[in-house]
Scaffold this active site. Structure first.
Site, PDB file in Angstrom:
ATOM      1  N   LEU A 182      31.881   6.508  16.022  1.00 35.08           N
ATOM      2  CA  LEU A 182      30.483   6.199  16.335  1.00 35.08           C
ATOM      3  C   LEU A 182      30.165   6.650  17.751  1.00 35.08           C
ATOM      4  CD1 LEU A 182      30.445   2.540  14.988  1.00 35.08           C
ATOM      5  CD2 LEU A 182      29.611   4.581  13.806  1.00 35.08           C
ATOM      6  N   GLU A 183      28.945   7.123  17.942  1.00 31.31           N
ATOM      7  CA  GLU A 183      28.474   7.531  19.261  1.00 31.31           C
ATOM      8  C   GLU A 183      27.427   6.509  19.710  1.00 31.31           C
ATOM      9  OE1 GLU A 183      28.013   9.485  16.449  1.00 31.31           O
ATOM     10  OE2 GLU A 183      29.786  10.741  16.647  1.00 31.31           O
ATOM     11  N   SER A 195      19.390  -3.886  13.994  1.00 32.99           N
ATOM     12  CA  SER A 195      18.215  -4.275  14.773  1.00 32.99           C
ATOM     13  C   SER A 195      18.564  -5.152  15.967  1.00 32.99           C
ATOM     14  CB  SER A 195      17.184  -4.967  13.880  1.00 32.99           C
ATOM     15  OG  SER A 195      17.718  -6.142  13.327  1.00 32.99           O
ATOM     16  N   TYR A 245      33.278  16.999   0.626  1.00 29.28           N
ATOM     17  CA  TYR A 245      33.788  17.339   1.956  1.00 29.28           C
ATOM     18  C   TYR A 245      35.186  17.926   1.784  1.00 29.28           C
ATOM     19  CZ  TYR A 245      34.202  16.813   7.029  1.00 29.28           C
ATOM     20  OH  TYR A 245      34.319  17.050   8.371  1.00 29.28           O
ATOM     21  N   ARG A 283      17.244  -3.815  19.644  1.00 29.62           N
ATOM     22  CA  ARG A 283      16.335  -4.613  20.475  1.00 29.62           C
ATOM     23  C   ARG A 283      16.866  -4.816  21.886  1.00 29.62           C
ATOM     24  NH1 ARG A 283      13.995  -8.945  16.083  1.00 29.62           N
ATOM     25  NH2 ARG A 283      13.778  -7.376  14.451  1.00 29.62           N
ATOM     26  N   LYS A 309      37.538  19.836   9.541  1.00 36.61           N
ATOM     27  CA  LYS A 309      38.082  19.346  10.813  1.00 36.61           C
ATOM     28  C   LYS A 309      38.063  17.825  10.982  1.00 36.61           C
ATOM     29  CE  LYS A 309      33.876  20.549  13.368  1.00 36.61           C
ATOM     30  NZ  LYS A 309      33.400  21.350  14.495  1.00 36.61           N
TER      31      LYS A 309
END
Length: 169
Positions: free
Chosen positions: A117-118, A93, A151, A97, A156
């Site tokens: 992470l994107e 959060s 998985y 914000r 890949k």
């Protein structure tokens, strides 16, 4: 069922008799830390999740994320997901914000590696990111029974390397 802090800690602890430098083969995530603040943002164990720490491209110490900019980043923590657990990555959060979005990622049962992470800055101000700061929260969900189709070892993104990894075809 969502794992509590106590259950997350138990799945991340070293087994009796191992030295501190020896990696535990079946640890949920490592290195594990209890709650701390880094650069004004919490990281580590929370009451019902774990706040992941940031690693930037080329192991840089900091990055200024401009409005509208997209960035691949990664986590300090390496995952070793058991076949009875699924992780969901959520925004923190504090960052939401300020306009920072972390694309929600699913960490499948049986997946191993460092998480990519994107990140996107949807805000109007530049966001200062620093290595090691809390960037996203993962919530662990216990499956009703271990999956028989984890998985795959030849998938890949299995055993993903340290640092951000781009899309593979």
């Amino acid at each position: 069922m969502i794992l509590s802090a106590q259950s997350i800690r138990l799945r991340c602890q070293w087994t009796e008799g191992r030295s501190a430098g020896e990696e535990k083969e079946d640890a949920l995530l490592s290195p594990f830390i209890d709650r701390e603040r880094a650069h004004g943002v919490s990281a580590g164990l929370s009451p019902a999740g774990y706040d992941l720490r940031l690693v930037l491209e080329d192991d840089r110490e900091e990055h200024w994320l401009a409005p509208g900019e997209f960035l691949l980043a990664a986590t300090v923590e390496r995952f070793q997901m058991p076949n009875d657990l699924l992780g969901l990555v959520h925004d923190k959060s504090t960052w939401a914000r300020r306009g920072l979005s972390v694309f929600n990622t699913v960490i499948e049962p049986g997946w191993r590696g460092w998480l990519t992470l994107e990140l996107v800055n949807h805000g109007q101000n530049t966001i200062h990111l620093r290595r090691g700061m809390g960037i996203a929260q993962v919530v662990f969900h216990l499956l009703d029974r271990p999956t028989v189709e984890p998985y795959p070892d030849d998938a890949k993104y299995q055993d993903q390397a340290f640092g951000p990894v781009g899309a593979r075809s």
